[in-house]
Design an enzyme around this catalytic site. Structure first.
Site, PDB file in Angstrom:
ATOM      1  N   TYR A 147     -16.474  96.507 -19.189  1.00 45.35           N
ATOM      2  CA  TYR A 147     -15.491  96.336 -18.115  1.00 45.35           C
ATOM      3  C   TYR A 147     -16.136  95.446 -17.065  1.00 45.35           C
ATOM      4  CZ  TYR A 147     -12.274  97.596 -14.292  1.00 45.35           C
ATOM      5  OH  TYR A 147     -11.358  97.573 -13.262  1.00 45.35           O
ATOM      6  N   ASP A 242     -23.451  90.588 -15.853  1.00 44.66           N
ATOM      7  CA  ASP A 242     -22.638  91.355 -14.906  1.00 44.66           C
ATOM      8  C   ASP A 242     -23.464  92.578 -14.485  1.00 44.66           C
ATOM      9  OD1 ASP A 242     -19.344  92.946 -14.943  1.00 44.66           O
ATOM     10  OD2 ASP A 242     -20.961  92.890 -13.471  1.00 44.66           O
ATOM     11  N   LYS A 270     -21.096  97.007  -5.685  1.00 46.70           N
ATOM     12  CA  LYS A 270     -21.504  98.406  -5.506  1.00 46.70           C
ATOM     13  C   LYS A 270     -22.676  98.564  -4.531  1.00 46.70           C
ATOM     14  CE  LYS A 270     -19.615  99.523 -10.048  1.00 46.70           C
ATOM     15  NZ  LYS A 270     -18.516 100.461  -9.846  1.00 46.70           N
TER      16      LYS A 270
HETATM   17  P1  KE4 Z   1     -14.914  96.431  -8.553  1.00 46.85           P
HETATM   18  O1  KE4 Z   1     -13.851  95.342  -8.544  1.00 46.85           O
HETATM   19  O2  KE4 Z   1     -14.337  97.784  -8.961  1.00 46.85           O
HETATM   20  O3  KE4 Z   1     -15.747  96.474  -7.299  1.00 46.85           O
HETATM   21  O4  KE4 Z   1     -15.990  96.020  -9.680  1.00 46.85           O
HETATM   22  C1  KE4 Z   1     -15.540  95.761 -11.001  1.00 46.85           C
HETATM   23  C2  KE4 Z   1     -16.693  95.953 -11.965  1.00 46.85           C
HETATM   24  C3  KE4 Z   1     -17.317  94.830 -12.497  1.00 46.85           C
HETATM   25  N1  KE4 Z   1     -18.353  94.954 -13.349  1.00 46.85           N
HETATM   26  C4  KE4 Z   1     -18.830  96.167 -13.707  1.00 46.85           C
HETATM   27  C5  KE4 Z   1     -19.995  96.246 -14.660  1.00 46.85           C
HETATM   28  C6  KE4 Z   1     -18.229  97.355 -13.195  1.00 46.85           C
HETATM   29  O5  KE4 Z   1     -18.715  98.571 -13.581  1.00 46.85           O
HETATM   30  C7  KE4 Z   1     -17.143  97.248 -12.315  1.00 46.85           C
HETATM   31  C8  KE4 Z   1     -16.414  98.460 -11.751  1.00 46.85           C
HETATM   32  N2  KE4 Z   1     -16.844  99.743 -12.244  1.00 46.85           N
HETATM   33  C9  KE4 Z   1     -15.836 100.774 -12.262  1.00 46.85           C
HETATM   34  C10 KE4 Z   1     -16.494 102.090 -12.735  1.00 46.85           C
HETATM   35  N3  KE4 Z   1     -17.022 101.994 -14.066  1.00 46.85           N
HETATM   36  C11 KE4 Z   1     -15.137 100.945 -10.957  1.00 46.85           C
HETATM   37  C12 KE4 Z   1     -14.405 102.246 -10.766  1.00 46.85           C
HETATM   38  C13 KE4 Z   1     -12.935 102.023 -10.566  1.00 46.85           C
HETATM   39  O6  KE4 Z   1     -12.363 101.153 -11.246  1.00 46.85           O
HETATM   40  O7  KE4 Z   1     -12.372 102.751  -9.719  1.00 46.85           O
END
Ligand code: KE4
Length: 430
Positions: A147, A242, A270
């Site tokens: 993801y 990533d 994060k």
């Molecule tokens: P955000 O747009 O949610 O800040 O980041 C996206 C993203 C990009 N790359 C990686 C490896 C990530 O894990 C994420 C977001 N992680 C999820 C939890 N596995 C966010 C939680 C959510 O969607 O509420």
């Protein structure tokens, strides 16, 4: 064991659903795959979080990664409240943006130039657009179960909430976009090689979670990351790590330090925002200089480098910028892993734990778990029973089999031992 009550959260969930889609601002919070209603939180401090019913939990969600220093760390709170006295946003640059950029570059030396944005999604979307602009090519390779945020190019065989909800291929993605996203198998170099050979000179970038967190935690098999670099050498393909989740999590320089691999571009999020909205992408200067206002690839953002977010991020990075921090996190992770393995063994439950430092997942399968298909063999019903059993004993896990647990510097020995004791009973209920 006194059963917790969740009446206040349920009432808030019912009310939320009248105004917010599904009652949540992110599907990952919906608790859909673990049954019951989502919690509503009132406050958090250290390794603990409290819900609207006053129940206290040892928290392993950690806001999905950012809270490595613990919740409401006094130095982070002071930095944000102090900064806010001078205004919250200007739309004009500030010195603090330079300070955090210099800090990030000192911790992640592969980043020669960077750009701040407001989320991990913005970082990954922008990094892929940049790679396409730099190479003049259209296609990208991602890995099934990974993801990278909710950008259109990534919602094909996606992990995290998309996998949890069974929609790894989102509606609303046009055929054109989807056809430019090629999907390989994580830890399978042959699957990457086949795509490169079948799409000669058409692939702009490979985007990879160097340690996957979004199908649950899945580390790279020995030689996988090095093999990726060898496969793309002289191909003109841009390698994007990533590290939104792994950055500053697995080492002060993230997974690229831990595995000693240098990507062309890195995305961060994060932890770098300390709990406020921050994303970052950066890497080789010759690629980054294709970005406006220097080059033809456009990207912009009203709140990029926002003073409060930068203050929280810089305070957090300053708290973790030393090797002793990662020794502590590794020791906590090892202690929790060993305790959970013993607890499951005593209960006669087959599990596999994948862990890298302070990031881990308990898979309800005999394993090994090395890619999406092996992760998908996990028993999600057993996971949901374990989740509930832990919740009722004051331990909050991420509400999905396909997510990572996060340990912070505030998870002391007592918190880890309490979590293991809860697991000894919760495994009996699986
Ligand atoms: P955000 O747009 O949610 O800040 O980041 C996206 C993203 C990009 N790359 C990686 C490896 C990530 O894990 C994420 C977001 N992680 C999820 C939890 N596995 C966010 C939680 C959510 O969607 O509420």
């Amino acid at each position: 064991m006194s059963l917790f009550t969740y009446d206040a959260s349920r009432a808030l969930y019912d009310r939320a659903g009248m105004s917010i889609v599904g009652g949540v601002n992110s599907p990952a919070r919906a608790f859909k795959s673990v049954g019951g209603d989502p919690l509503f939180v009132t406050r958090a401090e250290g390794c603990h979080i409290w819900d609207a019913d006053g129940n206290r939990y040892i928290d392993y969600i950690g806001s999905w990664g950012p809270m490595i220093a613990g919740h409401a760390h006094p130095e982070v709170i002071a930095a944000v409240t102090g900064t806010a006295q001078s205004g919250t946003s200007f739309g004009v640059s500030t010195e603090a943006e330079i300070q955090i950029a210099e800090k990030i570059r000192s911790m992640v030396p592969s980043i020669e130039l960077l750009r701040m944005v407001n989320s991990g999604t913005e970082a990954t979307m922008s990094a892929v657009r940049l790679a396409r602009g730099y190479t003049g090519r259209s296609k990208i390779i991602k890995f099934a179960g990974s993801y990278h945020g909710h950008g259109d190019s990534f919602l094909i065989k996606a992990g995290s909430g998309a996998l949890t909800l069974g929609v790894p291929d989102s509606a609303g993605i046009t055929h054109g976009i989807a056809s430019d996203t090629l999907v390989a198998e994580y830890n399978n170099l042959e699957s990457v090689q086949k795509l490169i050979q079948a799409n000669k000179n058409e692939i702009a970038a490979i985007i990879v979670e160097p340690v996957v967190g979004n199908m649950g935690t899945v580390p790279p098999l020995s030689g996988f990351l090095q093999g990726l670099k060898k496969l793309i050498a002289k191909s003109g393909i841009v390698l994007i790590f990533d590290e939104v989740m792994t950055g500053f999590r697995l080492a002060r320089g993230g997974a690229q330090e831990l595995y000693d691999i240098t990507p062309d571009l890195t995305t961060l999020g994060k932890i770098v925002g300390g709990g406020l909205p921050v994303g970052v992408y950066g890497g080789k200067a010759d690629i980054m200089k294709c970005l406006a206002p220097l080059g033809p690839v456009y990207q912009a953002g009203t709140l990029s480098g926002n003073p409060l977010a930068v203050a929280a991020g810089l305070a957090t990075l300053n708290l973790i910028d030393n090797a002793e921090v990662y020794t502590r996190l590794e020791n906590s992770g090892k202690m929790l892993e060993q305790g959970l393995l013993q607890a499951a063994k005593n209960a006669g439950i087959s599990i596999t734990i994948n862990r890298v430092g302070s990031m881990l997942t308990v898979f309800f399968t005999s394993g090994p778990v090395t890619d999406l298909s092996s992760a998908s063999r996990s028993d999600t019903i057993k996971f949901s029973r374990f989740f509930r059993g832990m919740l009722n004993r004051g331990v909050l896990l991420p509400p999905s089999q396909f997510e990572a647990m996060f340990i912070s510097l505030m998870h002391d020995e007592d918190a880890i031992k309490t979590s293991i004791k809860a697991a000894e009973e919760a495994f009996m209920e699986c």
